[in-house]
Enzyme design. Structure first.
Site, PDB file in Angstrom:
ATOM      1  CG  HIS A  29      -2.319   4.833  25.991  1.00  0.00           C
ATOM      2  ND1 HIS A  29      -2.748   5.672  26.983  1.00  0.00           N
ATOM      3  CD2 HIS A  29      -1.117   5.312  25.589  1.00  0.00           C
ATOM      4  CE1 HIS A  29      -1.866   6.643  27.151  1.00  0.00           C
ATOM      5  NE2 HIS A  29      -0.858   6.445  26.319  1.00  0.00           N
ATOM      6  CE  LYS A  46     -18.071   3.112  30.041  1.00  0.00           C
ATOM      7  NZ  LYS A  46     -16.774   3.373  30.658  1.00  0.00           N
ATOM      8  NE  ARG A  47     -12.869   4.948  22.620  1.00  0.00           N
ATOM      9  CZ  ARG A  47     -12.488   3.654  22.619  1.00  0.00           C
ATOM     10  NH1 ARG A  47     -12.694   2.891  21.560  1.00  0.00           N
ATOM     11  NH2 ARG A  47     -11.872   3.158  23.666  1.00  0.00           N
ATOM     12  CE  LYS A  82     -14.517   1.886  25.840  1.00  0.00           C
ATOM     13  NZ  LYS A  82     -13.976   2.470  27.092  1.00  0.00           N
ATOM     14  CB  THR A  99     -10.364   8.747  32.015  1.00  0.00           C
ATOM     15  OG1 THR A  99     -10.935   8.810  30.709  1.00  0.00           O
ATOM     16  CG2 THR A  99      -8.920   8.332  31.938  1.00  0.00           C
ATOM     17  CE  LYS A 147     -13.257  12.137  31.603  1.00  0.00           C
ATOM     18  NZ  LYS A 147     -13.673  11.830  30.209  1.00  0.00           N
TER      19      LYS A 147
HETATM   20  C1  LIG Z   1     -13.649  10.676  29.552  1.00  0.00           C
HETATM   21  C2  LIG Z   1     -14.076  10.524  28.158  1.00  0.00           C
HETATM   22  C3  LIG Z   1     -13.870   9.307  27.495  1.00  0.00           C
HETATM   23  C4  LIG Z   1     -13.263   8.092  28.150  1.00  0.00           C
HETATM   24  O1  LIG Z   1     -14.350   7.365  28.705  1.00  0.00           O
HETATM   25  P1  LIG Z   1     -14.166   5.856  29.247  1.00  0.00           P
HETATM   26  O2  LIG Z   1     -15.513   5.548  29.840  1.00  0.00           O
HETATM   27  O3  LIG Z   1     -13.101   5.893  30.280  1.00  0.00           O
HETATM   28  O4  LIG Z   1     -13.847   5.010  28.075  1.00  0.00           O
HETATM   29  C5  LIG Z   1     -14.283   9.189  26.182  1.00  0.00           C
HETATM   30  N1  LIG Z   1     -14.879  10.226  25.531  1.00  0.00           N
HETATM   31  C6  LIG Z   1     -15.114  11.400  26.148  1.00  0.00           C
HETATM   32  C7  LIG Z   1     -15.789  12.502  25.387  1.00  0.00           C
HETATM   33  C8  LIG Z   1     -14.726  11.600  27.480  1.00  0.00           C
HETATM   34  O5  LIG Z   1     -14.967  12.777  28.072  1.00  0.00           O
END
Ligand SMILES: *Cc1c(COP(=O)(O)O)cnc(C)c1O
Length: 490
Positions: free
Chosen positions: A34, A225-226, A231, A333, A337
């Protein structure tokens, strides 16, 4: 851990011989990687194994003995290779390499986007991929369209169903049928109204829940995102400082009013990530306190990022920031979205964003920055000071931060940002990409200023998002790895 533990159960509890146990273990297990970050490619001290699970360590040593025997017979006189493939890393403290163990003890290894699987195969575990090429494959991630579109964004879901029917709900590839409708005035109108609706709903919710005010007539620009250096929330913050400086220098400058949203959690011990949150929060406060920025720039850091907040904010977003240092985001991900919810992406060529741009057409994305190859090949000579010395806006943005403009009452608290971005060499190459980020941002605003053009791109993004359904991803795992067939439910 599943490899040695299943072996232990089959050998010791079930009384099977080694070859039979090994065959069952390998045919049972599959490994999905991952991330390529070292913090997740675990290596555990042999000593800890010996203390906690001594029998499993014994089994790992036997797996390794057989593995290295076969390496030596296939690649004679190549001890360097033997050392690289070994399940045990030598050194003052010996470590078990968990990724190597997972690859050797299973029948399938996959990454979660095309670029990630390629880097895994060609760089991270190159020698093992050469030994077992048939075990490696890619399974690009997906997200569920029931949650992230149908449930999270009813107005857009209705607009889509109105245009192409509702088969997309269980077969997201159907969204392709929107492509020829990208110039249809009714469809465009439906998309525009759905976005407006979602922005107003979000603004109302923010007001009633947190007493925060945002204006739905501004561009909603998001990075949620985290918090992690790779990032590059800090790159986004630097972009905002550059725009802030432009507006301070030229109050008459024409620029679409914008609201920048950040949200995300940092690991408890990740001090620099916590400091980045603090910086964004101070940036928000300073801009809020400047009357000249009112109605032009606003920054919000929303606390307690979770799926529920993502479900509210993503439908309301105009712009999705996917700006990781190329080569570091395995897939992403949230990028998917946002795409399904008709936001346009400003981003680097990393993770699944590369495949998203292929599906929608690169002309409907705002891509910028170094590629993964360029990042890797400039590691030896990259020097952030060059950008500081040669790019006036980069220098002005950093000087403003270092002058405590955003930390008037706590002078010096952002010293670690200077270390990260300049003194310690800017490992994630923020300064290398800042100028091209700001340039891409200008292209994005030009496009936004032509609403018909923007909505067309938004429709083509949704039309191209069908591949990023978890239905497709799970079907690929079922067919290629698990070898299971669908079981229809009555
Ligand atoms: C989709 C999602 C993530 C993943 O986000 P990335 O920008 O792809 O790292 C992390 N936390 C939550 C709550 C999400 O819904």
């Amino acid at each position: 851990m599943s490899v040695p533990e299943l072996m232990r159960i089959l050998l010791d509890d079930a009384g099977l011989g080694w070859d039979r146990a090994w065959d069952i273990t390998r045919r049972t297990l599959a490994y999905t990687n991952h991330t390529l970050l070292p913090e997740a490619l675990e290596k555990w001290p042999v000593e800890s194994f010996d203390m906690l699970v001594p029998r499993n360590l014994e089994i790992i040593f036997e797996i390794n003995r057989r593995l290295l025997d076969s390496v030596r017979s296939r690649f004679p006189n190549d001890e360097a290779r033997v050392e690289r493939v070994s399940l045990v890393e030598e050194g003052p403290v010996k470590h078990v390499r968990m990724a190597n163990l997972a690859i050797v003890g299973s029948h399938s290894t996959n990454g979660v986007s095309a670029i990630h699987s390629e880097l895994l195969r060609k760089k991270t575990v190159k020698d093992l991929a050469e030994m077992f090429p048939e075990r490696f494959s890619n399974k690009t991630n997906g997200v569920t369209p029931r949650r992230w579109l149908l449930l999270a964004n009813p107005p857009l879901a209705r607009a889509i169903t109105g245009a192409i029917g509702d088969a997309w709900i269980t077969d997201l590839g159907e969204l392709r049928r929107l492509s020829p409708l990208a110039d249809d005035p009714t469809v465009r109108d439906g998309f525009r109204k759905a976005k407006r609706d979602a922005k107003c709903r979000f603004a109302d919710w923010l007001k009633s829940s947190f007493d925060m005010t945002v204006d739905p007539d501004t561009v909603f620009d998001c990075q949620i995102k985290r918090i992690h250096e790779y990032k590059r929330q800090l790159l986004n913050a630097l972009r905002i400082v550059v725009l802030y400086n432009r507006l301070r220098e030229n109050p008459k400058l024409e620029m679409a009013p914008r609201t920048f949203f950040f949200s995300g959690k940092a690991a408890p011990a990740y001090r620099l990530a916590k400091l980045i949150i603090k910086f964004i929060d101070n940036l928000a406060g300073t801009i809020d306190g400047d009357p000249a920025m009112r109605g032009r720039l606003k920054v919000l850091f929303l606390p307690e990022y979770d799926v529920s907040l993502a479900e509210r904010l993503i439908p309301a977003s105009d712009v999705s920031n996917q700006i990781s240092t190329a080569g570091y985001e395995a897939t992403g991900t949230s990028n998917m979205k946002f795409m399904m919810n008709a936001a346009l992406t400003i981003g680097t060529r990393d993770g699944a964003t590369i495949e998203m741009a292929q599906e929608a057409g690169e002309e409907n994305f705002f891509l910028f920055g170094l590629t993964a190859e360029e990042v890797a090949s400039s590691r030896g000579w990259y020097d952030p000071h060059w950008h500081y010395n040669n790019e006036p806006e980069t220098r002005a943005a950093l000087d403003l931060i270092f002058s405590d403009h955003f930390s008037r009452y706590e002078p010096g608290i952002f010293g670690e940002l200077r270390n990260a971005l300049l003194t310690h060499g800017d490992y994630y190459m923020h300064l290398a990409d800042l100028k091209s980020y700001v340039d891409a941002d200008r292209r994005l605003l030009e496009s936004y200023a032509a609403p018909e053009n923007w909505t067309r791109k938004a429709i083509l993004n949704v039309a191209g998002s069908g591949k990023f359904s978890s239905d497709r991803a799970i079907a690929e795992y079922a067919t290629d790895i698990w070898k299971v067939k669908p079981c229809p439910v009555q």
